[in-house]
Design an enzyme around this catalytic site. Structure first.
Site, short mmCIF file in Angstrom:
data_model
loop_
_atom_site.label_atom_id
_atom_site.label_comp_id
_atom_site.label_asym_id
_atom_site.label_seq_id
_atom_site.Cartn_x
_atom_site.Cartn_y
_atom_site.Cartn_z
N ASP A 24 1.87 5.22 -0.08
CA ASP A 24 1.34 6.38 0.64
C ASP A 24 0.99 7.52 -0.32
O ASP A 24 1.30 7.48 -1.51
CB ASP A 24 2.37 6.88 1.66
CG ASP A 24 2.71 5.83 2.69
OD1 ASP A 24 1.82 5.02 3.03
OD2 ASP A 24 3.87 5.81 3.15
N ARG A 51 0.84 -1.20 0.00
CA ARG A 51 0.00 0.00 0.00
C ARG A 51 0.88 1.25 0.00
O ARG A 51 1.45 1.61 1.03
CB ARG A 51 -0.93 -0.01 1.21
CG ARG A 51 -1.97 -1.11 1.17
CD ARG A 51 -2.80 -1.16 2.43
NE ARG A 51 -1.99 -1.48 3.61
CZ ARG A 51 -2.49 -1.60 4.85
NH1 ARG A 51 -3.77 -1.40 5.06
NH2 ARG A 51 -1.70 -1.90 5.85
N ARG A 53 11.73 6.45 2.43
CA ARG A 53 11.86 7.91 2.45
C ARG A 53 12.75 8.38 3.61
O ARG A 53 13.49 9.36 3.48
CB ARG A 53 10.49 8.56 2.53
CG ARG A 53 9.67 8.39 1.25
CD ARG A 53 8.21 8.79 1.44
NE ARG A 53 8.10 10.17 1.87
CZ ARG A 53 6.98 10.70 2.34
NH1 ARG A 53 5.88 9.96 2.46
NH2 ARG A 53 6.95 11.97 2.72
N TYR A 101 12.14 -0.59 -4.58
CA TYR A 101 11.79 0.82 -4.73
C TYR A 101 12.98 1.58 -5.30
O TYR A 101 14.14 1.23 -5.05
CB TYR A 101 11.43 1.44 -3.38
CG TYR A 101 10.04 1.13 -2.88
CD1 TYR A 101 8.97 2.00 -3.13
CD2 TYR A 101 9.78 -0.03 -2.14
CE1 TYR A 101 7.69 1.73 -2.67
CE2 TYR A 101 8.50 -0.31 -1.68
CZ TYR A 101 7.47 0.58 -1.94
OH TYR A 101 6.20 0.29 -1.49
#
Length: 288
Positions: A76, A74, A221, A134
């Site tokens: 963000d 999921r 992040r 990622y």
């Protein structure tokens, strides 16, 4: 964008136009611009757009009945996906081609299905995944890039990519990543296993590439923010290692902006025989 388009057409050529049995589980690859949505997960109690709601509304137009999707991870608010993987159970027996072509016709331009294939009932988009990959993209230039607005992070200060890459190697293996875990993370354990992590310069693009079995809330992040601190010289490689080992989120760097983050690949066992994922996101193709 030639390589991505060719790859997509090849995937489309493999799509069957033959109807399938009712109840057949389908897996699909979804790409989306996260900057236009309040994350992946549907939030019917809030008047905000989400990727899941937009996708399920389009799928319902093909199915004629509501259906629910399950995703690999999921994302963000503001986070993009080049290759999100979902599954759903076909309630009407449509063909793979109908699911792709028909659904895309009803989707907004910033969400696309690239392929849909039948899989066994043992396939689960989230729990069958062995790893997620990622990429965090930074434009390292004097001025913010107008044509990449919302698609990359921007850092005007010169970044020491070699130092960032050296620091990134501290992250490899199974470790406690509490230092890069957001306060609201609901995971039962901070232990995660990073199998690959690198930082590369591609002209004015700095690409942080990280693969792990799973990620904590805001983990990538937060890692990117601390690697940027190393890149501008406010922290050393030893400082970065100490932050990781200290497990204190307060000692780590700021959370990097969501706009630079892309889910680029979800890995599954070869036995599921899913189509291969091209290198992405598309905006990096001239720099690969």
């Amino acid at each position: 964008e030639h390589c991505s388009i060719v790859s997509t057409y090849r995937d489309m050529a493999r799509l069957s136009n033959q109807p399938l049995r009712v109840g057949q589980r389908m897996a699909a690859r979804v790409e989306y611009h996260g900057g236009h949505y309040h994350g992946w997960q549907a939030q019917p109690h809030l008047a905000v757009p989400t990727v899941q709601e937009a996708l399920e509304e389009a799928l319902e137009k093909i199915a004629g009945v509501p259906l629910r999707t399950v995703c690999a991870g999921r994302t963000d608010t503001g986070v993009h996906a080049f290759s999100q993987v979902i599954h759903f159970d076909d309630p009407v027996g449509r063909s793979p081609k109908a699911w792709v072509m028909g659904t895309n016709r009803h989707l907004p331009a910033d969400i696309r299905i690239h392929w849909a294939v039948p899989v066994g009932s043992d396939f689960h988009a989230r729990f069958s995944a062995t790893a997620r990959r990622y990429r965090y993209i930074i434009c390292n230039a004097d001025q913010r890039p107008a044509l990449l607005d919302g698609l990359v992070a921007w850092e005007r200060r010169s970044l020491d990519v070699a130092a960032m890459n050296e620091a990134a190697q501290c992250l490899l293996g199974e470790q406690d990543f509490s230092a890069f875990r957001a306060a609201h993370c609901q995971a039962s354990t901070p232990m995660r296993c990073i199998s690959a992590c690198s930082v590369e310069a591609r002209q004015q693009r700095i690409v942080i590439d990280v693969t792990a079995n799973a990620f904590l809330y805001h983990m990538v992040r937060n890692i990117a923010g601390s690697l940027i601190a190393v890149g501008i010289g406010s922290q050393s490689v030893d400082d970065f290692r100490a932050v990781l080992m200290g497990r204190d989120r307060g000692a780590a760097g700021d959370t990097a902006p969501a706009e630079g983050l892309y889910l680029v690949q979800v890995l599954y066992a070869d036995t599921f025989a899913l189509p291969s994922t091209p290198e992405g996101p598309t905006l990096l193709e001239g720099y690969l």
